[in-house]
Motif scaffolding. Structure first.
Motif, short mmCIF file in Angstrom:
data_model
loop_
_atom_site.label_atom_id
_atom_site.label_comp_id
_atom_site.label_asym_id
_atom_site.label_seq_id
_atom_site.Cartn_x
_atom_site.Cartn_y
_atom_site.Cartn_z
N VAL A 5 -15.06 -4.91 -42.07
CA VAL A 5 -16.27 -4.71 -41.22
C VAL A 5 -16.62 -6.04 -40.29
O VAL A 5 -16.95 -7.01 -41.09
CB VAL A 5 -17.20 -4.35 -42.03
CG1 VAL A 5 -18.51 -4.04 -41.40
CG2 VAL A 5 -16.92 -3.25 -42.94
N GLU A 6 -16.78 -5.84 -39.13
CA GLU A 6 -17.25 -6.75 -38.12
C GLU A 6 -18.69 -6.91 -38.03
O GLU A 6 -19.22 -5.68 -38.15
CB GLU A 6 -16.39 -6.96 -37.04
CG GLU A 6 -14.84 -6.64 -37.06
CD GLU A 6 -14.50 -5.29 -37.00
OE1 GLU A 6 -13.38 -5.08 -36.38
OE2 GLU A 6 -15.27 -4.35 -37.22
N SER A 7 -19.20 -8.05 -37.73
CA SER A 7 -20.54 -8.15 -37.00
C SER A 7 -21.00 -9.39 -36.52
O SER A 7 -19.98 -10.28 -36.52
CB SER A 7 -21.47 -8.15 -38.49
OG SER A 7 -21.25 -9.57 -39.25
N GLY A 8 -21.68 -9.35 -35.40
CA GLY A 8 -22.20 -10.53 -34.86
C GLY A 8 -22.08 -10.55 -33.49
O GLY A 8 -22.35 -11.45 -32.69
N GLY A 9 -21.71 -9.59 -32.95
CA GLY A 9 -21.45 -9.30 -31.32
C GLY A 9 -22.81 -9.26 -31.05
O GLY A 9 -23.81 -9.20 -31.48
N GLY A 10 -22.81 -9.39 -29.34
CA GLY A 10 -24.20 -9.15 -28.85
C GLY A 10 -23.77 -9.58 -27.44
O GLY A 10 -22.67 -9.65 -26.83
N LEU A 11 -25.06 -9.73 -26.79
CA LEU A 11 -24.89 -10.30 -25.43
C LEU A 11 -25.39 -11.67 -25.17
O LEU A 11 -26.36 -12.03 -25.79
CB LEU A 11 -26.11 -9.31 -24.50
CG LEU A 11 -26.53 -9.74 -23.04
CD1 LEU A 11 -25.19 -9.33 -22.24
CD2 LEU A 11 -27.49 -8.87 -22.60
N VAL A 12 -24.59 -12.36 -24.42
CA VAL A 12 -24.65 -13.87 -24.13
C VAL A 12 -24.24 -14.35 -22.63
O VAL A 12 -23.88 -13.71 -22.15
CB VAL A 12 -23.71 -14.49 -25.15
CG1 VAL A 12 -22.43 -14.36 -24.96
CG2 VAL A 12 -24.31 -16.14 -25.15
N GLN A 13 -25.24 -15.26 -22.53
CA GLN A 13 -24.83 -15.69 -20.91
C GLN A 13 -23.76 -16.74 -21.00
O GLN A 13 -23.02 -17.26 -21.81
CB GLN A 13 -26.30 -16.60 -20.48
CG GLN A 13 -27.34 -15.75 -20.23
CD GLN A 13 -28.33 -16.55 -19.62
OE1 GLN A 13 -28.55 -17.74 -19.75
NE2 GLN A 13 -29.25 -15.91 -18.64
N ASP A 14 -23.18 -16.70 -19.57
CA ASP A 14 -21.98 -17.51 -19.41
C ASP A 14 -22.30 -18.98 -19.90
O ASP A 14 -23.17 -19.42 -19.62
CB ASP A 14 -21.89 -17.58 -17.69
CG ASP A 14 -20.35 -18.15 -17.55
OD1 ASP A 14 -20.17 -18.22 -16.18
OD2 ASP A 14 -19.71 -18.64 -18.22
#
Length: 125
Positions: A5-14
């Protein structure tokens, strides 16, 4: 049956950072090599990084020097620290476990036995 099970993804800036986690369960006393792969829209799944049971690592050229894979065997957890993220790193990131070759890294997805559902990483420009 090993569960991943993966976790920790999201939206981040360059230029930003994210840390992904991958927990393996239902694997008492088993040894696993672990890998991270990613798949962008319209592209094939590609290798990012891998780590053996005893900590040897391998990276794709595209992430070398920016990503770091590590593991905590006591917690059955693998991490992918991603720094200096770029828009081209945007993808679904998958964690995979190889029970057959715990002391070898592999960039071949067919050599992994168990896969997680993936976590989305989006890097905005």
């Amino acid at each position: 049956q090993v569960q991943v099970v993966e976790s920790g993804g999201g939206l981040v800036q360059d230029g930003g950072s994210l840390r992904l986690s991958c927990a393996a369960s239902r694997c008492t006393f088993c040894m696993l090599a672990m890998g991270w792969f990613r798949q962008a829209p319209g592209k094939e799944r590609e290798f990012a990084a891998a780590i053996t049971w005893n900590g040897a690592t391998d990276y794709a050229d595209s992430v070398k020097g920016r990503f770091t894979i590590s593991r905590d065997n006591a917690k059955n957890t693998v991490y992918l620290q991603m720094n200096s993220l770029k828009p081209e790193d945007t993808a679904v990131y998958y964690c995979a476990a190889d029970r057959t070759r715990p002391f070898s890294t592999s960039n071949n997805p067919h050599e992994y036995d168990y896969w997680g559902q993936g976590t989305q990483v989006t890097v905005s420009s």
